[in-house]
Design an enzyme around this catalytic site. Structure first.
Site, PDB file in Angstrom:
ATOM      1  N   ARG A 104      10.895   2.496   5.718  1.00  0.00           N
ATOM      2  CA  ARG A 104       9.772   3.126   5.883  1.00  0.00           C
ATOM      3  C   ARG A 104       8.671   2.192   5.488  1.00  0.00           C
ATOM      4  NH1 ARG A 104       6.841   4.268   1.476  1.00  0.00           N
ATOM      5  NH2 ARG A 104       7.817   5.215  -0.149  1.00  0.00           N
ATOM      6  N   ASP A 200       4.900  -2.644  -9.456  1.00  0.00           N
ATOM      7  CA  ASP A 200       4.444  -1.854  -8.224  1.00  0.00           C
ATOM      8  C   ASP A 200       3.169  -2.224  -7.622  1.00  0.00           C
ATOM      9  OD1 ASP A 200       4.345   0.394  -6.369  1.00  0.00           O
ATOM     10  OD2 ASP A 200       5.294   1.688  -7.680  1.00  0.00           O
TER      11      ASP A 200
END
Length: 293
Positions: A104, A200
């Site tokens: 994704r 992240d």
């Protein structure tokens, strides 16, 4: 030498998001937009009033970018779309990686020329990629062999592009040609393989320093342009996901977080997981660029 930030961190929105991500600041509206990936929501937060509203976009949403008045460019599971922020209407643009159903789309940002950079994530094998979507509607494959294409940004002088591969615990730097939109000469900028946490989402300030949210690390770390840790912001939650500068002078750092995958015991130890945090700094961020298509 690492400094622990002296500014207090404030919980500005008890969102309890599953996977809060992708914050971007709209300087004209004085609003923060962000996503809750697994709840399929694009949020709009007003720090002046504390009000928060959202659009349900019907599927996972990994990244957003401003694309003109009342319009967002949205990266969903396998496609890009425009979201009308007045009507909530989604208009699909393109689809890619449909042959990789477990992949994704993940993080994304626009460069100063208005091109949208976004990457995918692969749950097992290094089958994720980085793409550049141009205002003329063309799609360009920029990098392959990634696991989770994440935290990206550009140096203030536009000569360096940064890209994170979270499971590899590395932030990479590339030479960036702002005219052609090409990247080259990949090298390791930050190597965190000796740590127990994962880089992240990130943002870059006007001094060229990188602020990276540390998944499983309870903190955001600021790195200088040489890749050295100089500042650590401790947070009351285990899973910080991304950050961006906003506020009147772009000196407020907003931090998104997640609660997904935490056990009951971990949630009790990290009660505000999924909430939105902010802290005032004396450091100025860079403006968010819009998609120019």
């Amino acid at each position: 030498m690492t400094e622990v930030l002296k500014y207090p961190v404030e919980n500005v929105l008890k969102a309890r998001a599953r996977l809060g991500e992708g914050p971007i600041w709209n300087s004209n509206q004085k609003l923060l937009y962000w996503v809750d990936i697994y709840n399929h929501r694009v949020h709009q937060f007003n720090p002046a009033t504390g009000d928060n509203s959202f659009f349900d976009v019907g599927d996972v949403v990994g990244a957003i970018a401003f694309a003109g008045e009342n319009r967002l460019l949205v990266a969903q599971r396998h496609h890009l779309a425009f979201l009308n922020t007045q009507t909530g209407l989604l208009t699909p643009i393109l689809e890619t990686e449909a042959e990789l159903p477990d992949n994704r789309f993940n993080d994304g940002k626009c460069d100063a020329q208005g091109r949208f950079w976004f990457g995918s994530m692969s749950p097992e094998k290094p089958q994720a990629s980085l793409y550049r979507y141009d205002p003329d509607g063309s799609l360009h494959l920029m990098e392959t062999g990634l696991t989770i294409s994440n935290g990206l940004g550009w140096s203030p002088d536009q000569n360096t592009f940064y890209l994170t591969d979270s499971p590899q615990q590395k932030i990479y730097a590339y030479d960036f040609n702002s005219v052609t939109g090409s990247i080259s000469n990949r090298r390791i900028f930050v190597d965190l393989t000796s740590e127990s946490f994962y880089p992240d989402g990130l943002t870059i300030d006007s001094e060229g320093y990188i602020w990276s949210a540390m998944w499983d690390g309870w903190c955001v770390i600021r790195f200088n342009p040489e890749g050295e840790e100089i500042l650590r912001i401790n947070l009351p939650v285990q899973l910080p996901t991304s950050c961006t500068f906003g506020g009147q002078d772009l000196q407020t750092l907003y931090i998104t977080t997640a609660s997904v995958g935490l056990s009951q015991a971990q949630i009790e130890n990290s009660f505000y997981s999924g909430d939105l945090f902010a802290l005032q700094t004396d450091i100025t961020g860079l403006p968010i660029y819009n998609f120019q298509g």
